[in-house]
Design a protein around this motif. Structure first.
Motif, PDB file in Angstrom:
ATOM      1  N   ALA A 421       0.820  -1.207   0.000  1.00 26.58           N
ATOM      2  CA  ALA A 421       0.000   0.000   0.000  1.00 26.58           C
ATOM      3  C   ALA A 421       0.857   1.262   0.000  1.00 26.58           C
ATOM      4  CB  ALA A 421      -0.926   0.002   1.218  1.00 26.58           C
ATOM      5  N   GLY A 422       0.698   2.058  -1.051  1.00 23.80           N
ATOM      6  CA  GLY A 422       1.435   3.304  -1.149  1.00 23.80           C
ATOM      7  C   GLY A 422       2.935   3.134  -1.226  1.00 23.80           C
ATOM      8  N   ASN A 423       3.393   1.928  -1.607  1.00 24.93           N
ATOM      9  CA  ASN A 423       4.834   1.646  -1.562  1.00 24.93           C
ATOM     10  C   ASN A 423       5.407   2.064  -0.205  1.00 24.93           C
ATOM     11  OD1 ASN A 423       5.062   0.548  -4.133  1.00 24.93           O
ATOM     12  ND2 ASN A 423       5.438   2.537  -5.100  1.00 24.93           N
ATOM     13  N   GLY A 424       4.664   1.677   0.831  1.00 27.96           N
ATOM     14  CA  GLY A 424       4.985   2.180   2.153  1.00 27.96           C
ATOM     15  C   GLY A 424       5.631   1.169   3.065  1.00 27.96           C
ATOM     16  N   TYR A 425       5.398   1.376   4.376  1.00 30.76           N
ATOM     17  CA  TYR A 425       6.063   0.607   5.425  1.00 30.76           C
ATOM     18  C   TYR A 425       5.036   0.281   6.497  1.00 30.76           C
ATOM     19  CZ  TYR A 425       9.979   2.405   2.857  1.00 30.76           C
ATOM     20  OH  TYR A 425      10.835   2.725   1.829  1.00 30.76           O
ATOM     21  N   GLY A 426       5.215  -0.860   7.154  1.00 30.84           N
ATOM     22  CA  GLY A 426       4.267  -1.239   8.175  1.00 30.84           C
ATOM     23  C   GLY A 426       4.874  -2.193   9.184  1.00 30.84           C
ATOM     24  N   LEU A 427       4.178  -2.353  10.299  1.00 31.17           N
ATOM     25  CA  LEU A 427       4.592  -3.268  11.362  1.00 31.17           C
ATOM     26  C   LEU A 427       3.775  -4.552  11.263  1.00 31.17           C
ATOM     27  CD1 LEU A 427       4.607  -0.712  14.329  1.00 31.17           C
ATOM     28  CD2 LEU A 427       6.601  -1.526  13.057  1.00 31.17           C
ATOM     29  N   LYS A 428       4.452  -5.675  11.286  1.00 24.82           N
ATOM     30  CA  LYS A 428       3.787  -6.967  11.326  1.00 24.82           C
ATOM     31  C   LYS A 428       4.481  -7.860  12.342  1.00 24.82           C
ATOM     32  CE  LYS A 428       2.450  -6.961   6.379  1.00 24.82           C
ATOM     33  NZ  LYS A 428       1.013  -6.701   6.526  1.00 24.82           N
ATOM     34  N   SER A 429       3.710  -8.817  12.864  1.00 23.95           N
ATOM     35  CA  SER A 429       4.256  -9.773  13.827  1.00 23.95           C
ATOM     36  C   SER A 429       4.004 -11.196  13.356  1.00 23.95           C
ATOM     37  CB  SER A 429       3.606  -9.577  15.201  1.00 23.95           C
ATOM     38  OG  SER A 429       3.949  -8.330  15.760  1.00 23.95           O
ATOM     39  N   GLY A 430       4.912 -12.089  13.711  1.00 23.19           N
ATOM     40  CA  GLY A 430       4.765 -13.494  13.370  1.00 23.19           C
ATOM     41  C   GLY A 430       6.134 -14.140  13.243  1.00 23.19           C
ATOM     42  N   THR A 431       6.156 -15.463  13.315  1.00 18.87           N
ATOM     43  CA  THR A 431       7.419 -16.133  13.009  1.00 18.87           C
ATOM     44  C   THR A 431       7.776 -15.910  11.548  1.00 18.87           C
ATOM     45  OG1 THR A 431       6.248 -18.238  12.669  1.00 18.87           O
ATOM     46  CG2 THR A 431       7.229 -17.866  14.834  1.00 18.87           C
ATOM     47  N   SER A 432       6.783 -15.504  10.733  1.00 20.92           N
ATOM     48  CA  SER A 432       7.063 -15.072   9.357  1.00 20.92           C
ATOM     49  C   SER A 432       8.052 -13.923   9.323  1.00 20.92           C
ATOM     50  CB  SER A 432       5.774 -14.590   8.683  1.00 20.92           C
ATOM     51  OG  SER A 432       5.053 -15.633   8.134  1.00 20.92           O
ATOM     52  N   MET A 433       8.012 -13.085  10.330  1.00 19.97           N
ATOM     53  CA  MET A 433       8.898 -11.936  10.384  1.00 19.97           C
ATOM     54  C   MET A 433      10.259 -12.312  10.967  1.00 19.97           C
ATOM     55  SD  MET A 433       5.670 -11.015  10.134  1.00 19.97           S
ATOM     56  CE  MET A 433       5.864 -11.025   8.343  1.00 19.97           C
ATOM     57  N   ALA A 434      10.314 -13.425  11.706  1.00 16.24           N
ATOM     58  CA  ALA A 434      11.583 -13.891  12.278  1.00 16.24           C
ATOM     59  C   ALA A 434      12.436 -14.596  11.230  1.00 16.24           C
ATOM     60  CB  ALA A 434      11.313 -14.825  13.455  1.00 16.24           C
ATOM     61  N   SER A 435      11.810 -15.487  10.476  1.00 12.79           N
ATOM     62  CA  SER A 435      12.546 -16.282   9.491  1.00 12.79           C
ATOM     63  C   SER A 435      13.335 -15.449   8.483  1.00 12.79           C
ATOM     64  CB  SER A 435      11.573 -17.216   8.768  1.00 12.79           C
ATOM     65  OG  SER A 435      12.220 -17.989   7.802  1.00 12.79           O
ATOM     66  N   PRO A 436      12.797 -14.349   7.928  1.00 11.09           N
ATOM     67  CA  PRO A 436      13.599 -13.577   6.970  1.00 11.09           C
ATOM     68  C   PRO A 436      14.843 -12.938   7.575  1.00 11.09           C
ATOM     69  CG  PRO A 436      11.480 -12.508   7.389  1.00 11.09           C
ATOM     70  CD  PRO A 436      11.403 -13.876   7.980  1.00 11.09           C
ATOM     71  N   HIS A 437      14.863 -12.721   8.872  1.00 10.04           N
ATOM     72  CA  HIS A 437      16.106 -12.269   9.498  1.00 10.04           C
ATOM     73  C   HIS A 437      17.175 -13.352   9.344  1.00 10.04           C
ATOM     74  CE1 HIS A 437      13.308  -9.469  11.558  1.00 10.04           C
ATOM     75  NE2 HIS A 437      14.368  -8.678  11.655  1.00 10.04           N
ATOM     76  N   VAL A 438      16.759 -14.605   9.526  1.00  6.93           N
ATOM     77  CA  VAL A 438      17.692 -15.724   9.366  1.00  6.93           C
ATOM     78  C   VAL A 438      18.150 -15.825   7.911  1.00  6.93           C
ATOM     79  CG1 VAL A 438      17.960 -18.221   9.516  1.00  6.93           C
ATOM     80  CG2 VAL A 438      16.762 -16.988  11.329  1.00  6.93           C
ATOM     81  N   ALA A 439      17.204 -15.713   6.977  1.00  8.61           N
ATOM     82  CA  ALA A 439      17.560 -15.767   5.561  1.00  8.61           C
ATOM     83  C   ALA A 439      18.553 -14.661   5.210  1.00  8.61           C
ATOM     84  CB  ALA A 439      16.308 -15.662   4.696  1.00  8.61           C
ATOM     85  N   GLY A 440      18.328 -13.471   5.764  1.00  8.74           N
ATOM     86  CA  GLY A 440      19.242 -12.361   5.506  1.00  8.74           C
ATOM     87  C   GLY A 440      20.627 -12.609   6.060  1.00  8.74           C
ATOM     88  N   VAL A 441      20.698 -13.162   7.277  1.00 13.94           N
ATOM     89  CA  VAL A 441      22.005 -13.464   7.867  1.00 13.94           C
ATOM     90  C   VAL A 441      22.716 -14.546   7.056  1.00 13.94           C
ATOM     91  CG1 VAL A 441      23.140 -14.477   9.887  1.00 13.94           C
ATOM     92  CG2 VAL A 441      21.426 -12.686  10.187  1.00 13.94           C
ATOM     93  N   LEU A 442      21.975 -15.559   6.603  1.00 10.30           N
ATOM     94  CA  LEU A 442      22.574 -16.588   5.760  1.00 10.30           C
ATOM     95  C   LEU A 442      23.096 -15.987   4.452  1.00 10.30           C
ATOM     96  CD1 LEU A 442      20.000 -19.467   6.319  1.00 10.30           C
ATOM     97  CD2 LEU A 442      22.405 -19.483   7.033  1.00 10.30           C
ATOM     98  N   ALA A 443      22.380 -14.994   3.907  1.00 12.64           N
ATOM     99  CA  ALA A 443      22.831 -14.324   2.686  1.00 12.64           C
ATOM    100  C   ALA A 443      24.113 -13.536   2.933  1.00 12.64           C
ATOM    101  CB  ALA A 443      21.738 -13.413   2.150  1.00 12.64           C
TER     102      ALA A 443
END
Length: 508
Positions: A421-443
């Motif tokens: 929405a609006g090419n914007g930014y938002g807050l979300k919660s979930g283990t969905s939000m935890a896993s990409p931190h791991v993917a980023g660190v692996l990258a």
């Protein structure tokens, strides 16, 4: 009964559902008697009348001749081959014949090792028009699904949009995992590609567009058949994948936020259909695509629908377990390492007893489950199972947990990232939000240490993680459970696994 760990991973290609169970038991050190002691799971009806269009995975030997024989048998049995993956001996087929499964089991002798329906709702995307042979190159499109909304996406419903402006200083999550310090060493390499297996990535978001690998993006929701149409991988009804992508690799460009690995490339691998379902054939397509394209990392913030837990003591579910596992193990052999969300049910994955959320595409039934029932892909060998933490490093109330099952923990509560929405930014919660931190660190790790294998990367990720001793989880809101208490040692426990990931050590 305590569930033996299956996190000691093997990477051999599995040949049958029975062998999958044996491999998981062997990987964990479980004995045959331990497995035999498990109570049977409650059967989920998987019989369909004539005229009810259903999708199936068929597992056979991974040889071209055998796969070809199965393809011919599908046609003789009243079905249509939608997709074949000869690399792993998996054929995806559709049929509206009640006797299709029975015929396939006898059509070519013992060549069919297992066959299982991939859902309980009738196929709504339809058999792609004009298919005479399975997909080998190119692509076709199919009508979009129009069913009830699925629940496989690991997202907690306290999301909130915020005003778009430079927010890097507010990204507490990056500080918790020391990504801000790692960025003093590297922002990641352009040679590294992360496959975002999700609902699509916003193609023109200013924080994402510079890092989207368009050439390797694909839509897998075309009945499990790769769709290479120019816009197939775009998000339609969900910004889940866009939020996930921002955490992994939002660009450092003077606007908005910064991802964990802001200079790596991301491929949108769309495995979530317009109604929120991630059916098994979509996930198989996603993992195979990542391996075929030589990606380095995938993120998987979902569980495979329609079962929150797929039970190895039921024929159809065992066949699905086998097919998805083969795709994961094959892509791992190609050099891909996988991160996945642990799930948001506050469930103890080490002690499974009951479940009332499946099948989620028709009518869920209360069922007994056992420790041979798996949340996939997160519980498959080789996949990094990630729990979610809060800003104060408590386990988020919703996060699944489990001694010997959780590998690492990462921020997953009120995470600021990109939205459509609006090419914007938002807050979300979930283990969905935890896993990409791991993917980023692996990258980042792959960028700094390009010669590491997936197994070495997982080992380093866990060894680098910062130990966190047991403490009370975040207090659950009214109507939600606090889940099982933390058990284990400071160096490995049911809440944090081997600890909170450390991006700085990953690049050191």
């Amino acid at each position: 009964m305590k569930r033996p760990s299956i996190r000691r991973r093997g990477f051999a290609l599995i040949a049958s559902g029975a062998m999958l169970a044996a491999t998981l038991a062997t990987a964990s050190g479980a004995s045959a008697s331990t497995t035999a002691a498990e109570p049977p799971s409650t059967p989920v009806p998987m019989a369909f009348p004539d005229g009810y269009l259903m999708s199936y995975v068929i597992n056979t030997k991974a040889t071209p001749g055998t796969v070809n024989a199965v393809e011919k048998a599908v046609a003789r049995s009243g079905g249509v081959v939608v997709q074949s993956w000869p690399q792993i001996g998996v054929v995806v087929a559709q049929s509206d014949r009640a006797a299709f499964r029975a015929k396939m089991k006898t059509a070519v002798g013992s060549v069919v090792q297992s066959i299982g329906a991939t859902r309980t709702a009738a196929v709504s995307e339809g058999t792609p028009d004009g298919i005479a042979t399975p997909w080998r190159s190119g692509a076709r499109t199919a009508p979009k699904a129009k069913a009830k909304v699925g629940t496989g996406l690991d997202l907690v419903s306290d999301e909130q949009a915020v005003t778009p402006d430079p927010r890097e200083g507010e990204q507490w999550d990056m500080q918790q995992i020391k990504a801000d310090q790692a960025h003093q060493i590297t922002d990641g390499s352009r040679d590294v590609v992360v496959g975002v297996l999700d609902s699509g990535i916003d193609p023109d978001h200013p924080d994402l567009q510079p890092n989207i690998d368009v050439a390797d993006s694909v839509n897998c929701t075309n009945a499990g058949r790769p769709d290479l149409s120019p816009t197939g991988w775009y998000p339609t009804t969900s910004d889940h994948g866009t939020h996930v992508a921002g955490t992994i690799g939002a660009a450092r460009n003077g606007t908005g936020i910064v991802g964990v690995a802001p200079n790596v490339r991301m491929a949108s691998v769309k495995v979530v259909n317009d109604d929120g379902f991630i059916y098994p054939e979509y996930a198989v397509c996603g993992f195979m695509w990542a391996g075929l394209k030589g990606m380095d990392v995938t993120n998987n913030s979902y569980y495979v629908d329609p079962m929150e837990f797929w039970c190895n003591d039921q024929v159809d579910q065992a066949a699905v377990l086998e097919a998805v596992n083969r795709a994961v193990q094959w892509s791992t052999k190609q050099g891909v390492v996988h991160a996945a969300a642990a799930g948001n049910s506050a469930y103890d994955l080490a002690n499974k007893t009951t479940n009332d959320s499946s099948p989620n595409d028709t009518t869920p039934i209360p069922r007994v489950i056992n420790n041979e029932c798996y949340d996939i892909p997160t519980e498959l060998p080789g996949v990094v199972t990630t729990s979610a933490t809060t800003r104060t490093e408590q386990l988020a109330y919703f996060s699944n947990r489990g001694l010997g099952v959780i590998d690492v923990a990462a921020p997953g509560r009120s995470i600021l990232s990109t939205i459509v929405a609006g090419n914007g930014y938002g807050l979300k919660s979930g283990t969905s939000m935890a896993s990409p931190h791991v993917a980023g660190v692996l990258a980042l790790m792959k960028s700094a240490h390009p010669d590491l294998t997936p197994a070495q990367m997982v080992a380093k990720l866990k060894a680098d993680a910062r130990d966190v001793a047991c403490q009370p989880a975040e207090t659950a809101p009214p109507g939600r459970t606090n889940g099982a208490p933390c058990v284990g040692s400071p160096s490995n426990n049911s809440y944090y696994g081997d600890g909170i990931i450390d991006a700085l050590k990953a690049v050191s």
